[in-house]
Design an enzyme around this catalytic site. Sequence first.
Site, PDB file in Angstrom:
ATOM      1  N   HIS A  31      -2.353  -4.345 -45.982  1.00  0.00           N
ATOM      2  CA  HIS A  31      -2.326  -3.161 -45.126  1.00  0.00           C
ATOM      3  C   HIS A  31      -0.897  -2.629 -45.041  1.00  0.00           C
ATOM      4  CE1 HIS A  31      -6.415  -3.981 -43.404  1.00  0.00           C
ATOM      5  NE2 HIS A  31      -6.083  -5.204 -43.778  1.00  0.00           N
ATOM      6  N   HIS A 265      -4.380   2.614 -45.187  1.00  0.00           N
ATOM      7  CA  HIS A 265      -4.610   1.652 -44.111  1.00  0.00           C
ATOM      8  C   HIS A 265      -4.798   0.246 -44.653  1.00  0.00           C
ATOM      9  CE1 HIS A 265      -6.612  -0.643 -40.980  1.00  0.00           C
ATOM     10  NE2 HIS A 265      -6.310   0.292 -40.092  1.00  0.00           N
ATOM     11  N   GLU A 421     -14.956 -12.481 -19.177  1.00  0.00           N
ATOM     12  CA  GLU A 421     -14.965 -13.773 -19.858  1.00  0.00           C
ATOM     13  C   GLU A 421     -14.089 -13.786 -21.110  1.00  0.00           C
ATOM     14  OE1 GLU A 421     -18.906 -13.239 -17.716  1.00  0.00           O
ATOM     15  OE2 GLU A 421     -17.722 -12.043 -19.123  1.00  0.00           O
ATOM     16  N   HIS A 483     -29.784 -16.680 -18.836  1.00  0.00           N
ATOM     17  CA  HIS A 483     -28.718 -17.536 -18.337  1.00  0.00           C
ATOM     18  C   HIS A 483     -28.824 -18.979 -18.833  1.00  0.00           C
ATOM     19  CE1 HIS A 483     -27.798 -14.155 -15.857  1.00  0.00           C
ATOM     20  NE2 HIS A 483     -26.956 -14.804 -15.079  1.00  0.00           N
TER      21      HIS A 483
END
Length: 675
Positions: A31, A265, A421, A483
């Site tokens: 890159h 890129h 999280e 869950h």
Amino acid sequence: MTTSSPASTSLMANAIRALSMDAVQQANIGHPGMPMGMADIAVALWSRHLRHNPANPHWFDRDRFILSNGHGSMLLYSLLHLTGYDLPMSELKNFRQLHSKTPGHPEYGMTVGVETTTGPLGQGLANSVGMALAEALLAAEFNKADAKIVDHHTYVFLGDGCLMEGISHEACSLAGTLKLNKLIALYDDNGISIDGHVEHWFHDDTPKRFEAYGWNVIPHVDGHDVEAVDAAIRQAKNSDRPTMICCKTVIGKGSPNKAGTHDVHGSPLGADEVAKTREALGWTWEPFVIPQEIYAAWDAKEVGAAVEKTWNDAFAQYRDKYPLEAAEFERRMSGKLPGNWQEKAKAIIAGANERAETVATRKASQQTIEGLAAALPELLGGSADLTGSNLTNWKASKPVRAGKDGEGIQWGNHINYGVREFGMSAAINGLTLHGGYKPFGGTFLTFSDYSRNALRVAALMKAPSIFVFTHDSIGLGEDGPTHQPIEHLASLRLIPNLTLWRPADTVETAVAWTWSIDHHLPSVLVFSRQNLPFCTRTDAQIENIAKGGYVLRDWNDDVPARKIILIATGSEVDLALKAIEPLAREGIAARVVSMPSTNVFDRQDAEYRERVLPTGVRRVSIEAGVTDFWRKYVGLEGGVVGIDTFGESAPAGVLFKHFGFTVEHVVATAKAALG
């Protein structure tokens, strides 16, 4: 740091551009666009602001630099080489090759000067939040009115991809809330990603977004004007909030035909375009050749040594005035545990054994944390908005809070991460890498999916972060299949370098925690919501818990009978123990092996593993999760009691019976395995 004339800044930036396009061209992959576009920003930061010493990359009070847009790794490798780190030109020529110190993305522990592994976009930015938080907390803990021994900045380069990733919201929202003013981000606003012009899929008003987070925002900076970037950094360093500097750049700057396009890129420029770029830049030197005057302009060794010496002198004065604090600071920054740690760890385990309580292992974890906190001042807990469920706090814990106007952060040792999280897990990695704390954070096991890539990066780096996951099975009950983790234990065990523990009671919980504190690998600690009965053990058995798997109840060799080995973890260990008597009535002698950590057990020598699981004896595994994983231990001829569907919403006891976690089913499975 050093200052440079306008003429030399242009040459310094072009040196980065030349090295980056040459290395990518030679590797024929990489890159080049981002390093070429951010070269001027790098000149402003690295030559005028970044406090570092190439001769001592681990000097504590150095500024931290994180390349969150890690695909542009040649920018960082060029900077490390040019400023005087032990990264010779031969390594730049070996870019992306086997065993080189210049891999495709920066990797912690492989290349000197690389502070964290980056590449999965957004995670470097989240790591930087953890590093800035560590700096703020250590400053609040150790600095005195007449002595600042912790006083450094965390700088991060990032691109559009980092901001598109959801983790950027999680981490940057937290950073703004906590007013982490030593965090300075420089955004490469080039408008290009791999697919092309981002305006078609990324039209956020980034300045307003970060203002809403509570950041100081400096918009519309010309990223190719070293003086403008320099001024923006100076302004940022005076802010009482984290700062986002929005630098407008042209990707692939200098390339006549590919600058400003996605063609530069993620692909080499091509030999013809490299030649044309050299001509356009006025860069007359051959590939991988840097003139001595440019090396001299970049060289940071002398200035870096002087900056470190100034800090060393200040720390010597601090040590004279505050000897106890200085000794504690040095211990913690060296990563060493207290001298009495082993005795404390044994006492924590012994205490759990003496109490002999029947409690949920999440509660046993909290009890263990109480002992750890008393022994380890560096313990730093937290939870993703589930503290009352994860039980990651303790009686004397103090929450981390933003400081009042004009004040630094309010020191604490427990972080409310909010419902973040992934951001929490990546920030924990940043805290760990920074040094000074032993961080951990909790959520439910099923939400480890949100955290997973940060866990994987921790494992890549061998960073000893600790991740606590509770509500480990269908035993959480009525919350239902969204869950209830099913595949999570097995999938996390598959990550190299990651150590998962699923203890069966208070003693195994204490061992899992103390083992995780004591080892330099990331750990996942998995705990139950429901109560689990205490298991009696001998001293030898308690010692063997740290081997990951051990014989908890053995068969009687004097009684002739068919033999079976029941291997269980966590809540299912009790089920295995309850199956011993009914199996005996069927003429089957059962050995129960508790295996709280398959990862640790697999690292034991062959002789120990053979003693625990002798060849030729049929085996049955029992765990409330997917079954395929256990075939490595029981073979195709053995039996597996597990779950290969999603769960249901019902009370835990009803669910365990519904899914076959009964003594009768274990006995039937053992008999079937024996034929």
